[in-house]
Design a protein around this motif. Structure first.
Motif, PDB file in Angstrom:
ATOM      1  N   VAL A 127       0.858  -1.188   0.000  1.00 20.71           N
ATOM      2  CA  VAL A 127       0.000   0.000   0.000  1.00 20.71           C
ATOM      3  C   VAL A 127       0.892   1.234   0.000  1.00 20.71           C
ATOM      4  CG1 VAL A 127      -2.017  -1.050   1.088  1.00 20.71           C
ATOM      5  CG2 VAL A 127      -0.210  -0.114   2.507  1.00 20.71           C
ATOM      6  N   SER A 128       0.427   2.267  -0.691  1.00 22.48           N
ATOM      7  CA  SER A 128       1.220   3.493  -0.805  1.00 22.48           C
ATOM      8  C   SER A 128       0.414   4.687  -0.328  1.00 22.48           C
ATOM      9  CB  SER A 128       1.631   3.728  -2.265  1.00 22.48           C
ATOM     10  OG  SER A 128       2.441   2.672  -2.717  1.00 22.48           O
ATOM     11  N   ALA A 129       1.151   5.713   0.102  1.00 22.33           N
ATOM     12  CA  ALA A 129       0.538   6.965   0.525  1.00 22.33           C
ATOM     13  C   ALA A 129       1.523   8.096   0.289  1.00 22.33           C
ATOM     14  CB  ALA A 129       0.160   6.900   1.995  1.00 22.33           C
ATOM     15  N   SER A 130       0.980   9.282   0.112  1.00 22.02           N
ATOM     16  CA  SER A 130       1.838  10.462  -0.010  1.00 22.02           C
ATOM     17  C   SER A 130       2.441  10.754   1.359  1.00 22.02           C
ATOM     18  CB  SER A 130       1.014  11.656  -0.492  1.00 22.02           C
ATOM     19  OG  SER A 130       0.065  12.008   0.505  1.00 22.02           O
ATOM     20  N   PHE A 131       3.449  11.625   1.386  1.00 22.02           N
ATOM     21  CA  PHE A 131       4.067  11.974   2.665  1.00 22.02           C
ATOM     22  C   PHE A 131       3.033  12.563   3.620  1.00 22.02           C
ATOM     23  CE2 PHE A 131       8.077  12.028   0.138  1.00 22.02           C
ATOM     24  CZ  PHE A 131       8.736  11.051   0.864  1.00 22.02           C
ATOM     25  N   SER A 132       2.126  13.383   3.099  1.00 27.43           N
ATOM     26  CA  SER A 132       1.128  14.015   3.967  1.00 27.43           C
ATOM     27  C   SER A 132       0.106  13.012   4.514  1.00 27.43           C
ATOM     28  CB  SER A 132       0.409  15.151   3.228  1.00 27.43           C
ATOM     29  OG  SER A 132      -0.267  14.632   2.091  1.00 27.43           O
ATOM     30  N   SER A 133      -0.080  11.874   3.825  1.00 27.51           N
ATOM     31  CA  SER A 133      -1.040  10.855   4.266  1.00 27.51           C
ATOM     32  C   SER A 133      -0.376   9.674   4.959  1.00 27.51           C
ATOM     33  CB  SER A 133      -1.828  10.322   3.072  1.00 27.51           C
ATOM     34  OG  SER A 133      -2.486  11.351   2.393  1.00 27.51           O
ATOM     35  N   SER A 134       0.938   9.650   5.009  1.00 32.16           N
ATOM     36  CA  SER A 134       1.641   8.467   5.523  1.00 32.16           C
ATOM     37  C   SER A 134       1.360   8.196   6.999  1.00 32.16           C
ATOM     38  CB  SER A 134       3.142   8.579   5.272  1.00 32.16           C
ATOM     39  OG  SER A 134       3.686   9.666   5.986  1.00 32.16           O
ATOM     40  N   ALA A 135       1.230   9.247   7.800  1.00 37.67           N
ATOM     41  CA  ALA A 135       0.932   9.046   9.230  1.00 37.67           C
ATOM     42  C   ALA A 135      -0.426   8.379   9.406  1.00 37.67           C
ATOM     43  CB  ALA A 135       0.996  10.366   9.981  1.00 37.67           C
ATOM     44  N   GLU A 136      -1.414   8.780   8.622  1.00 36.11           N
ATOM     45  CA  GLU A 136      -2.757   8.184   8.698  1.00 36.11           C
ATOM     46  C   GLU A 136      -2.720   6.727   8.241  1.00 36.11           C
ATOM     47  OE1 GLU A 136      -6.700   7.346   9.287  1.00 36.11           O
ATOM     48  OE2 GLU A 136      -5.476   8.951  10.119  1.00 36.11           O
ATOM     49  N   LEU A 137      -1.969   6.428   7.196  1.00 33.49           N
ATOM     50  CA  LEU A 137      -1.835   5.049   6.731  1.00 33.49           C
ATOM     51  C   LEU A 137      -1.219   4.173   7.831  1.00 33.49           C
ATOM     52  CD1 LEU A 137      -1.946   2.834   4.573  1.00 33.49           C
ATOM     53  CD2 LEU A 137       0.268   3.663   3.735  1.00 33.49           C
ATOM     54  N   GLU A 138      -0.164   4.646   8.451  1.00 34.71           N
ATOM     55  CA  GLU A 138       0.479   3.873   9.521  1.00 34.71           C
ATOM     56  C   GLU A 138      -0.452   3.698  10.713  1.00 34.71           C
ATOM     57  OE1 GLU A 138       4.363   3.521  10.337  1.00 34.71           O
ATOM     58  OE2 GLU A 138       5.110   4.302   8.429  1.00 34.71           O
ATOM     59  N   ARG A 139      -1.269   4.709  11.007  1.00 36.16           N
ATOM     60  CA  ARG A 139      -2.243   4.604  12.097  1.00 36.16           C
ATOM     61  C   ARG A 139      -3.255   3.497  11.794  1.00 36.16           C
ATOM     62  NH1 ARG A 139      -7.076   6.062  13.962  1.00 36.16           N
ATOM     63  NH2 ARG A 139      -7.854   7.052  12.083  1.00 36.16           N
ATOM     64  N   GLN A 140      -3.739   3.439  10.541  1.00 31.91           N
ATOM     65  CA  GLN A 140      -4.685   2.396  10.143  1.00 31.91           C
ATOM     66  C   GLN A 140      -4.047   1.008  10.246  1.00 31.91           C
ATOM     67  OE1 GLN A 140      -6.413   3.118   6.300  1.00 31.91           O
ATOM     68  NE2 GLN A 140      -7.070   5.196   6.840  1.00 31.91           N
ATOM     69  N   VAL A 141      -2.790   0.899   9.838  1.00 30.15           N
ATOM     70  CA  VAL A 141      -2.083  -0.376   9.921  1.00 30.15           C
ATOM     71  C   VAL A 141      -2.019  -0.841  11.381  1.00 30.15           C
ATOM     72  CG1 VAL A 141       0.182  -1.475   9.646  1.00 30.15           C
ATOM     73  CG2 VAL A 141      -0.766  -0.086   7.793  1.00 30.15           C
ATOM     74  N   ILE A 142      -1.712   0.078  12.278  1.00 32.09           N
ATOM     75  CA  ILE A 142      -1.640  -0.254  13.710  1.00 32.09           C
ATOM     76  C   ILE A 142      -3.011  -0.644  14.247  1.00 32.09           C
ATOM     77  CG2 ILE A 142      -1.221   0.719  16.014  1.00 32.09           C
ATOM     78  CD1 ILE A 142       1.066   2.368  14.636  1.00 32.09           C
ATOM     79  N   LEU A 143      -4.050   0.110  13.894  1.00 34.52           N
ATOM     80  CA  LEU A 143      -5.406  -0.199  14.364  1.00 34.52           C
ATOM     81  C   LEU A 143      -5.894  -1.564  13.877  1.00 34.52           C
ATOM     82  CD1 LEU A 143      -7.212   3.267  13.978  1.00 34.52           C
ATOM     83  CD2 LEU A 143      -6.611   2.082  16.112  1.00 34.52           C
ATOM     84  N   LEU A 144      -5.503  -1.927  12.677  1.00 36.18           N
ATOM     85  CA  LEU A 144      -5.904  -3.227  12.118  1.00 36.18           C
ATOM     86  C   LEU A 144      -4.997  -4.362  12.588  1.00 36.18           C
ATOM     87  CD1 LEU A 144      -6.741  -2.076   8.486  1.00 36.18           C
ATOM     88  CD2 LEU A 144      -8.375  -2.824  10.232  1.00 36.18           C
ATOM     89  N   GLN A 145      -3.993  -4.033  13.396  1.00 32.31           N
ATOM     90  CA  GLN A 145      -3.045  -5.000  13.951  1.00 32.31           C
ATOM     91  C   GLN A 145      -2.321  -5.788  12.863  1.00 32.31           C
ATOM     92  OE1 GLN A 145      -5.351  -7.255  16.786  1.00 32.31           O
ATOM     93  NE2 GLN A 145      -5.306  -5.581  18.266  1.00 32.31           N
ATOM     94  N   LEU A 146      -1.880  -5.042  11.828  1.00 37.45           N
ATOM     95  CA  LEU A 146      -1.122  -5.646  10.741  1.00 37.45           C
ATOM     96  C   LEU A 146       0.367  -5.449  11.002  1.00 37.45           C
ATOM     97  CD1 LEU A 146      -3.275  -4.356   7.753  1.00 37.45           C
ATOM     98  CD2 LEU A 146      -3.400  -6.577   8.894  1.00 37.45           C
ATOM     99  N   GLU A 147       1.157  -6.279  10.383  1.00 38.40           N
ATOM    100  CA  GLU A 147       2.604  -6.197  10.526  1.00 38.40           C
ATOM    101  C   GLU A 147       3.192  -5.497   9.306  1.00 38.40           C
ATOM    102  OE1 GLU A 147       6.481  -9.164  10.690  1.00 38.40           O
ATOM    103  OE2 GLU A 147       4.472 -10.026  10.601  1.00 38.40           O
ATOM    104  N   ILE A 148       4.056  -4.541   9.545  1.00 39.64           N
ATOM    105  CA  ILE A 148       4.764  -3.877   8.453  1.00 39.64           C
ATOM    106  C   ILE A 148       6.047  -4.674   8.199  1.00 39.64           C
ATOM    107  CG2 ILE A 148       5.942  -1.793   7.672  1.00 39.64           C
ATOM    108  CD1 ILE A 148       4.043  -0.184   9.476  1.00 39.64           C
ATOM    109  N   ILE A 149       6.103  -5.274   7.025  1.00 38.10           N
ATOM    110  CA  ILE A 149       7.256  -6.096   6.663  1.00 38.10           C
ATOM    111  C   ILE A 149       8.365  -5.236   6.080  1.00 38.10           C
ATOM    112  CG2 ILE A 149       8.040  -7.970   5.157  1.00 38.10           C
ATOM    113  CD1 ILE A 149       5.208  -9.114   5.386  1.00 38.10           C
ATOM    114  N   GLU A 150       7.958  -4.248   5.284  1.00 41.53           N
ATOM    115  CA  GLU A 150       8.949  -3.402   4.622  1.00 41.53           C
ATOM    116  C   GLU A 150       8.375  -2.007   4.437  1.00 41.53           C
ATOM    117  OE1 GLU A 150      10.627  -3.409   0.155  1.00 41.53           O
ATOM    118  OE2 GLU A 150      10.981  -5.278   1.257  1.00 41.53           O
ATOM    119  N   ARG A 151       9.225  -1.012   4.585  1.00 42.68           N
ATOM    120  CA  ARG A 151       8.840   0.388   4.400  1.00 42.68           C
ATOM    121  C   ARG A 151       9.812   0.983   3.380  1.00 42.68           C
ATOM    122  NH1 ARG A 151       8.856   1.448   9.454  1.00 42.68           N
ATOM    123  NH2 ARG A 151       6.656   1.572   9.899  1.00 42.68           N
TER     124      ARG A 151
END
Length: 182
Positions: free
Chosen positions: A137-161
């Motif tokens: 999944v991709s996001a602009s710099f301005s949306s990246s914090a919101e994307l990471e927040r959603q990932v945390i809320l959904l309890q997903l694992e970030i494999i690579e950034r």
């Protein structure tokens, strides 16, 4: 129908007319290596009967059982049917048999092998089986914090950034239904 699995090995022992049945319920990823280890550890055992069930990527279950020298259909198949009856997937069972000198007959063998598998399953802490999915999944710099927040809320694992000129791309992994919400 909900499916279950195990995250570690469980075992049990059944004795029937002086024969010993050592049952090992293992996660499928450990199955082949554990079978090789048990064959080395129990060289004097008469049989190493196996059964397994695993989920294939396309959603079909691959399963099988081997009698390892026992009369056809008396050990591998009853053990496999025990796994099916317990709604288990991504697991394997290895039953090591030491012959006690008294023949059990075909019905006795089937009961002993399925009984040993059932004892191991009763010892196990079964956990719900979930299909794991990986997605980019991709996001602009301005949306990246919101994307990471959603990932945390959904309890997903970030494999690579990966950072690009336009923003960030995350490779995330987790239960399929949670990944699909992202």
């Amino acid at each position: 129908m909900p499916l279950f699995t195990v995250e570690q090995e469980y075992n049990a022992i059944l004795e029937e007319k002086k024969s010993r049945f050592l049952a090992f319920l293992v996660p499928h990823v450990d199955f082949a290596q554990r079978l090789a280890d048990l064959r080395d550890e129990h060289k004097k055992a008469n049989h190493h009967v196996t059964a397994f069930r695993r989920m294939l990527p396309e959603g079909r279950i691959d399963e099988g059982g081997k009698d390892d020298g026992e009369p056809a259909g008396t050990s591998g198949m009853p053990t496999l049917k025990t796994l099916i009856g317990a709604d288990l997937v991504d697991v394997g069972v290895i039953i090591v048999r030491y012959f006690g000198g008294t023949k059990l007959g075909t019905g006795g063998l089937a009961r002993a092998y399925s009984g040993a598998a059932n004892l191991a399953i009763r010892e196990a802490e079964l956990v719900p089986w979930l299909r794991i999915k990986t997605r980019s999944v991709s996001a602009s710099f301005s949306s990246s914090a919101e994307l990471e927040r959603q990932v945390i809320l959904l309890q997903l694992e970030i494999i690579e950034r990966t950072f690009t000129e336009d923003g960030v791309t995350l490779l995330v992994s987790g239960p399929e239904d949670q990944v699909d919400k992202l």
